[in-house]
Design an enzyme around this catalytic site. Structure first.
Site, short mmCIF file in Angstrom:
data_model
loop_
_atom_site.label_atom_id
_atom_site.label_comp_id
_atom_site.label_asym_id
_atom_site.label_seq_id
_atom_site.Cartn_x
_atom_site.Cartn_y
_atom_site.Cartn_z
N HIS A 1 0.82 -1.21 0.00
CA HIS A 1 0.00 0.00 0.00
C HIS A 1 0.86 1.27 0.00
CE1 HIS A 1 -4.10 1.00 -0.18
NE2 HIS A 1 -4.35 1.29 1.09
N ASN B 1 -6.63 6.66 3.89
CA ASN B 1 -8.03 6.98 3.66
C ASN B 1 -8.38 8.45 3.83
OD1 ASN B 1 -8.19 4.26 3.30
ND2 ASN B 1 -9.56 3.84 5.02
N ASP C 1 -0.85 2.87 -5.38
CA ASP C 1 -0.89 1.44 -5.69
C ASP C 1 -2.22 1.08 -6.31
OD1 ASP C 1 -1.76 2.05 -2.83
OD2 ASP C 1 -2.59 0.04 -3.11
N ASN D 1 -9.08 4.15 -1.76
CA ASN D 1 -9.64 5.10 -0.80
C ASN D 1 -8.86 6.40 -0.69
OD1 ASN D 1 -11.89 3.55 -0.08
ND2 ASN D 1 -10.71 2.40 1.44
#
Length: 268
Positions: free
Chosen positions: A92, A139, A164, A185
């Site tokens: 991530h 997020n 990513d 997100n």
């Protein structure tokens, strides 16, 4: 009668035209008839003075301004990820790693903090660049990126977001001029803070999909194998070259370079 005295008492005009003779009776070089217009004389003097004085300050300023290279607008390059050592090196966080690769290659220090982002300023070629890694967690990336763009007045077309992507094969790059969040997100948060605008370029880095029934959340927070890391390092090098082309030669050339690039073959 003295002839010489009589001749000396007679005033002879120095210009033969005054007496309507076709030729002068007496040649007197020092007594030519010369009539100069005062207007012409003043105008000639002014031209000569201006030539000797050189160009005016206004002309010099205009010339100097035209010779100066036009200043280029800055770019903001944002890499997405999660802050903290526990997330370092995870799938991530490839956006963070791509920005780190750019900063190292272009010698741009990422030592300051601005709008909840690790931040650095520098140049790529002659283009001013700002690099940012939001420290708000993935997020909530828009809470950092939105204020950065607003404060520095960066046009969205010059905001490159790197992140990513589960839907791309591992280590594959894709450069797009705009688009939706694709379920990512961090991108969703940024688009919300851009008032729904999706008109900004993005560089997607493929991390592949989990095998079997592995939870995607666990997968994106997992780390790379040694073999994957070697291939990913190659991807970062291509990503760095893509960013250079983007800033110095334009989006189309960079997209051609990125989107037609081949992955290195995995070794067994």
């Amino acid at each position: 009668m003295n002839l010489n005295a009589s001749l000396s008492s007679i005033a002879i005009p120095s210009c033969h035209r005054c007496l309507h003779f076709s030729k002068p009776l007496i040649s007197l070089p020092s007594s030519r008839c010369s009539i100069i217009s005062p207007v012409r004389s003043n105008k000639a003097s002014a031209i000569a003075a201006s030539m000797s004085a050189g160009p005016s300050p206004a002309m010099e300023a205009t010339t100097a301004e035209s010779m100066e290279p036009k200043k280029k607008d800055p770019w903001l390059i944002v890499g997405l990820g999660n802050p903290g050592k526990e997330y370092a090196g995870t799938r991530h966080n490839v956006g963070f790693e791509m920005v780190d690769a750019i900063a190292e290659a272009e010698e741009i220090p990422m030592s300051s903090v601005s709008f909840t982002a690790q931040f650095g300023k520098g140049f790529i070629g002659d283009v001013p660049v700002m690099l940012a890694k939001p420290q708000t967690f993935m997020n909530s990336s828009g809470e950092s990126v939105g204020p950065l763009v607003s404060y520095y007045k960066i046009p969205l077309k010059q905001v490159l977001v790197i992140f990513d992507d589960l839907d791309l094969p591992f280590a594959k790059l894709r450069l797009l001029p705009k688009g939706g969040h694709g379920g990512q997100n961090g991108m969703r948060s940024i688009i919300n803070h851009f008032k729904g605008s999706v008109d900004f370029p993005r560089l997607r880095i493929g991390i592949g999909r989990p095998s079997g029934k592995m939870d995607p959340v666990q997968f994106v927070l997992s780390r790379f194998t040694k073999q994957e890391r070697e291939e990913l390092n190659f991807t970062f090098q291509r990503g760095l070259e893509a960013v250079r082309i983007l800033l110095l030669e334009g989006f189309n050339k960079s997209a051609t370079f990125v989107n037609t690039a081949k992955r290195i073959e995995q070794t067994s």
